[in-house]
Design an enzyme around this catalytic site. Sequence first.
Site, PDB file in Angstrom:
ATOM      1  N   ALA A   1     123.992  43.612 -62.992  1.00 25.08           N
ATOM      2  CA  ALA A   1     125.246  44.199 -62.979  1.00 25.08           C
ATOM      3  C   ALA A   1     126.522  43.272 -62.719  1.00 25.08           C
ATOM      4  CB  ALA A   1     125.235  45.458 -61.725  1.00 25.08           C
ATOM      5  N   GLU A   2     126.279  42.310 -61.891  1.00 22.71           N
ATOM      6  CA  GLU A   2     127.226  41.286 -61.523  1.00 22.71           C
ATOM      7  C   GLU A   2     127.670  40.225 -62.721  1.00 22.71           C
ATOM      8  OE1 GLU A   2     129.388  38.314 -58.254  1.00 22.71           O
ATOM      9  OE2 GLU A   2     127.779  39.771 -58.005  1.00 22.71           O
ATOM     10  N   THR A   3     126.398  40.044 -63.365  1.00 18.55           N
ATOM     11  CA  THR A   3     126.345  39.213 -64.357  1.00 18.55           C
ATOM     12  C   THR A   3     127.475  39.879 -66.022  1.00 18.55           C
ATOM     13  OG1 THR A   3     124.236  38.109 -64.198  1.00 18.55           O
ATOM     14  CG2 THR A   3     125.190  37.890 -66.468  1.00 18.55           C
TER      15      THR A   3
END
Length: 154
Positions: free
Chosen positions: A63-65
């Site tokens: 998700a953060e990527t």
Amino acid sequence: MKLWAQEFDIQELNDKAKGTLNAVLGIEITSFTETTLTGRMPVNEHTIQPAGVLHGGASVSLAETLASWAGSLTVDAARFHVVGQEINANHLRAGIAGQWVYGVASPIHVGRKTQVWEIRISNEVGKLVCISRCTLAVLETPGQYARAEERTKA
């Protein structure tokens, strides 16, 4: 509204992931639309927990990527860089070993100082595995994303 501030090539994004957590976890950017960025990650020995299903931390990494890549593509990289400021995730069902999970990042707010992205992670049959929201800070410093051979060693 034009979301992407720069032209980009998916292969170039993936090349910049070499030598990073993204590569260790097998995260790949796969496609984009006018308003979304999509990627995938295998559910394998690098991304499962001891119970044999997808580790929640691996979902958060995907998700953060996706949010960070998407955010970085909305700013002028010669002037700005985005960094994760806050992330949350709701894990809704298990990711099954031997399969892939697919994430789609969509903007909720793209501002001058902050951005908020929603990331929906689904399994191979399209069932929602995790839903995440990531807040990014937009810093007035040139973009930091580079290929492994271009990164400075700390």
